[in-house]
Design a protein around this motif. Structure first.
Motif, PDB file in Angstrom:
ATOM      1  N   VAL A  75      43.775  39.486  33.559  1.00  0.00           N
ATOM      2  CA  VAL A  75      42.919  39.184  32.413  1.00  0.00           C
ATOM      3  C   VAL A  75      42.300  40.473  31.905  1.00  0.00           C
ATOM      4  O   VAL A  75      42.145  41.439  32.649  1.00  0.00           O
ATOM      5  N   TRP A  76      41.981  40.484  30.632  1.00  0.00           N
ATOM      6  CA  TRP A  76      41.247  41.596  30.038  1.00  0.00           C
ATOM      7  C   TRP A  76      39.832  41.133  29.819  1.00  0.00           C
ATOM      8  O   TRP A  76      39.595  40.052  29.275  1.00  0.00           O
ATOM      9  N   LEU A  77      38.897  41.950  30.239  1.00  0.00           N
ATOM     10  CA  LEU A  77      37.486  41.653  30.054  1.00  0.00           C
ATOM     11  C   LEU A  77      36.904  42.659  29.073  1.00  0.00           C
ATOM     12  O   LEU A  77      37.131  43.857  29.214  1.00  0.00           O
ATOM     13  N   ASP A  78      36.179  42.189  28.080  1.00  0.00           N
ATOM     14  CA  ASP A  78      35.468  43.083  27.175  1.00  0.00           C
ATOM     15  C   ASP A  78      34.066  43.262  27.728  1.00  0.00           C
ATOM     16  O   ASP A  78      33.234  42.346  27.662  1.00  0.00           O
ATOM     17  N   VAL A  79      33.815  44.423  28.295  1.00  0.00           N
ATOM     18  CA  VAL A  79      32.519  44.730  28.887  1.00  0.00           C
ATOM     19  C   VAL A  79      31.644  45.340  27.802  1.00  0.00           C
ATOM     20  O   VAL A  79      32.007  46.367  27.223  1.00  0.00           O
ATOM     21  N   PRO A  80      30.495  44.730  27.498  1.00  0.00           N
ATOM     22  CA  PRO A  80      29.637  45.252  26.428  1.00  0.00           C
ATOM     23  C   PRO A  80      28.986  46.573  26.832  1.00  0.00           C
ATOM     24  O   PRO A  80      28.890  46.890  28.017  1.00  0.00           O
ATOM     25  N   GLN A  81      28.531  47.328  25.816  1.00  0.00           N
ATOM     26  CA  GLN A  81      27.940  48.637  26.115  1.00  0.00           C
ATOM     27  C   GLN A  81      26.680  48.513  26.964  1.00  0.00           C
ATOM     28  O   GLN A  81      26.358  49.405  27.733  1.00  0.00           O
ATOM     29  N   SER A  82      25.953  47.432  26.827  1.00  0.00           N
ATOM     30  CA  SER A  82      24.837  47.181  27.734  1.00  0.00           C
ATOM     31  C   SER A  82      24.979  45.736  28.194  1.00  0.00           C
ATOM     32  O   SER A  82      25.230  44.830  27.414  1.00  0.00           O
ATOM     33  N   GLY A  83      24.901  45.537  29.466  1.00  0.00           N
ATOM     34  CA  GLY A  83      25.097  44.202  30.017  1.00  0.00           C
ATOM     35  C   GLY A  83      26.231  44.191  31.005  1.00  0.00           C
ATOM     36  O   GLY A  83      26.855  45.223  31.285  1.00  0.00           O
ATOM     37  N   THR A  84      26.485  43.022  31.519  1.00  0.00           N
ATOM     38  CA  THR A  84      27.470  42.844  32.585  1.00  0.00           C
ATOM     39  C   THR A  84      28.433  41.738  32.212  1.00  0.00           C
ATOM     40  O   THR A  84      28.051  40.765  31.579  1.00  0.00           O
ATOM     41  N   LYS A  85      29.673  41.890  32.604  1.00  0.00           N
ATOM     42  CA  LYS A  85      30.681  40.844  32.434  1.00  0.00           C
ATOM     43  C   LYS A  85      31.159  40.462  33.829  1.00  0.00           C
ATOM     44  O   LYS A  85      31.577  41.317  34.606  1.00  0.00           O
ATOM     45  N   CYS A  86      31.090  39.161  34.141  1.00  0.00           N
ATOM     46  CA  CYS A  86      31.470  38.679  35.471  1.00  0.00           C
ATOM     47  C   CYS A  86      32.563  37.626  35.363  1.00  0.00           C
ATOM     48  O   CYS A  86      32.633  36.889  34.381  1.00  0.00           O
ATOM     49  N   VAL A  87      33.392  37.567  36.380  1.00  0.00           N
ATOM     50  CA  VAL A  87      34.371  36.491  36.532  1.00  0.00           C
ATOM     51  C   VAL A  87      34.189  35.930  37.935  1.00  0.00           C
ATOM     52  O   VAL A  87      33.814  36.649  38.855  1.00  0.00           O
ATOM     53  N   SER A  88      34.442  34.633  38.060  1.00  0.00           N
ATOM     54  CA  SER A  88      34.310  34.028  39.385  1.00  0.00           C
ATOM     55  C   SER A  88      35.517  33.147  39.653  1.00  0.00           C
ATOM     56  O   SER A  88      36.194  32.691  38.738  1.00  0.00           O
ATOM     57  N   GLU A  89      35.732  32.906  40.919  1.00  0.00           N
ATOM     58  CA  GLU A  89      36.839  32.059  41.345  1.00  0.00           C
ATOM     59  C   GLU A  89      36.382  31.289  42.577  1.00  0.00           C
ATOM     60  O   GLU A  89      35.824  31.872  43.511  1.00  0.00           O
ATOM     61  N   GLU A  90      36.582  29.987  42.563  1.00  0.00           N
ATOM     62  CA  GLU A  90      36.277  29.195  43.755  1.00  0.00           C
ATOM     63  C   GLU A  90      37.465  29.298  44.691  1.00  0.00           C
ATOM     64  O   GLU A  90      38.601  28.955  44.326  1.00  0.00           O
ATOM     65  N   ILE A  91      37.190  29.782  45.901  1.00  0.00           N
ATOM     66  CA  ILE A  91      38.250  30.055  46.868  1.00  0.00           C
ATOM     67  C   ILE A  91      37.866  29.451  48.209  1.00  0.00           C
ATOM     68  O   ILE A  91      36.704  29.486  48.604  1.00  0.00           O
ATOM     69  N   GLN A  92      38.847  28.916  48.909  1.00  0.00           N
ATOM     70  CA  GLN A  92      38.633  28.378  50.250  1.00  0.00           C
ATOM     71  C   GLN A  92      38.393  29.521  51.233  1.00  0.00           C
ATOM     72  O   GLN A  92      38.622  30.682  50.926  1.00  0.00           O
ATOM     73  N   SER A  93      37.985  29.175  52.444  1.00  0.00           N
ATOM     74  CA  SER A  93      37.825  30.201  53.473  1.00  0.00           C
ATOM     75  C   SER A  93      39.189  30.596  54.029  1.00  0.00           C
ATOM     76  O   SER A  93      40.159  29.847  53.934  1.00  0.00           O
ATOM     77  N   ASN A  94      39.239  31.792  54.570  1.00  0.00           N
ATOM     78  CA  ASN A  94      40.438  32.343  55.212  1.00  0.00           C
ATOM     79  C   ASN A  94      41.607  32.502  54.242  1.00  0.00           C
ATOM     80  O   ASN A  94      42.752  32.214  54.577  1.00  0.00           O
ATOM     81  N   VAL A  95      41.303  32.976  53.030  1.00  0.00           N
ATOM     82  CA  VAL A  95      42.323  33.221  52.007  1.00  0.00           C
ATOM     83  C   VAL A  95      42.298  34.709  51.650  1.00  0.00           C
ATOM     84  O   VAL A  95      41.233  35.305  51.493  1.00  0.00           O
ATOM     85  N   VAL A  96      43.472  35.303  51.523  1.00  0.00           N
ATOM     86  CA  VAL A  96      43.578  36.714  51.160  1.00  0.00           C
ATOM     87  C   VAL A  96      43.391  36.876  49.649  1.00  0.00           C
ATOM     88  O   VAL A  96      43.948  36.109  48.862  1.00  0.00           O
ATOM     89  N   VAL A  97      42.599  37.876  49.269  1.00  0.00           N
ATOM     90  CA  VAL A  97      42.346  38.192  47.865  1.00  0.00           C
ATOM     91  C   VAL A  97      42.656  39.669  47.657  1.00  0.00           C
ATOM     92  O   VAL A  97      42.200  40.526  48.421  1.00  0.00           O
ATOM     93  N   LEU A  98      43.447  39.968  46.641  1.00  0.00           N
ATOM     94  CA  LEU A  98      43.758  41.344  46.245  1.00  0.00           C
ATOM     95  C   LEU A  98      43.487  41.489  44.761  1.00  0.00           C
ATOM     96  O   LEU A  98      43.794  40.579  43.988  1.00  0.00           O
ATOM     97  N   ALA A  99      42.938  42.623  44.363  1.00  0.00           N
ATOM     98  CA  ALA A  99      42.704  42.838  42.934  1.00  0.00           C
ATOM     99  C   ALA A  99      42.807  44.308  42.595  1.00  0.00           C
ATOM    100  O   ALA A  99      42.443  45.182  43.392  1.00  0.00           O
ATOM    101  N   ASP A 100      43.317  44.559  41.408  1.00  0.00           N
ATOM    102  CA  ASP A 100      43.352  45.899  40.820  1.00  0.00           C
ATOM    103  C   ASP A 100      42.624  45.810  39.493  1.00  0.00           C
ATOM    104  O   ASP A 100      42.774  44.824  38.768  1.00  0.00           O
ATOM    105  N   TYR A 101      41.856  46.851  39.149  1.00  0.00           N
ATOM    106  CA  TYR A 101      41.169  46.872  37.862  1.00  0.00           C
ATOM    107  C   TYR A 101      41.266  48.274  37.272  1.00  0.00           C
ATOM    108  O   TYR A 101      41.379  49.260  37.997  1.00  0.00           O
ATOM    109  N   SER A 102      41.264  48.333  35.952  1.00  0.00           N
ATOM    110  CA  SER A 102      41.327  49.627  35.267  1.00  0.00           C
ATOM    111  C   SER A 102      40.790  49.486  33.856  1.00  0.00           C
ATOM    112  O   SER A 102      40.910  48.439  33.229  1.00  0.00           O
TER     113      SER A 102
END
Length: 174
Positions: free
Chosen positions: A21-48
């Protein structure tokens, strides 16, 4: 009940895939994403940061990833690219927040986030080489893992439904 089961299966299947996904981060403020995930699950992420909109400046971002109980799983500052990986310890909403932390804020930035969860994190090329499988056998292995993940998601959703309906019952009966 059949409709609820079909919806649960659709949600479970949807959660097996990885999407960027592409997130437009404003010049002041925060942009967040969330995901409901079960326990014992592998999560990998790359951002740029996508620099197309900033050809002459190089803003940086800060990133913070937290667990459902507020534990910090990843924190980075002054980044233009980065990655995080963890195995979930508890079930719930995992939150990744991005904000610009450089003086060169301009008009905000676009951030590309490639967040993979569960079986989407598997390196099927490496598995195929190691186990010397290909073609139909490899596709069957992928389907077997997907079915197991769907089954686990259905069990999780069923447990959540029982908790939710018990909560509703206690509210209406009190």
């Amino acid at each position: 009940m059949a409709m609820a089961l079909a919806l649960a299966v659709a949600l479970a299947v949807a959660s097996l895939h990885a999407e960027a996904v592409w997130l437009d981060v404003p010049q002041s403020g925060t942009k967040c994403v969330s995901e409901e995930i079960q326990s014992n699950v592998v999560v990998l992420a790359d951002y740029s940061i996508m620099f197309e909109s900033h050809p002459y400046s190089h803003p940086t971002i800060a990133v913070k990833v937290t667990s459902p109980y507020g534990n910090t799983l990843h924190h980075s500052a002054n980044a233009t690219v980065g990655q995080f990986a963890f195995t979930t310890a508890e079930a719930g909403n995992y939150l990744a927040c991005f904000w610009i932390d450089s003086a060169e804020k301009g008009s905000g930035v676009s951030v590309n986030l490639d967040w993979k969860i569960g079986i989407a994190t598997k390196d099927w090329d490496a598995i195929a080489k190691k186990e010397k499988i290909e073609g139909v056998e490899l596709e069957l292995r992928k389907l077997e893992v997907a079915v197991q993940a769907i089954h686990q998601n259905l069990i999780y959703l069923k447990e959540r439904l029982v908790i939710y309906s018990t909560s509703l019952w206690s509210i209406f009966c009190s």
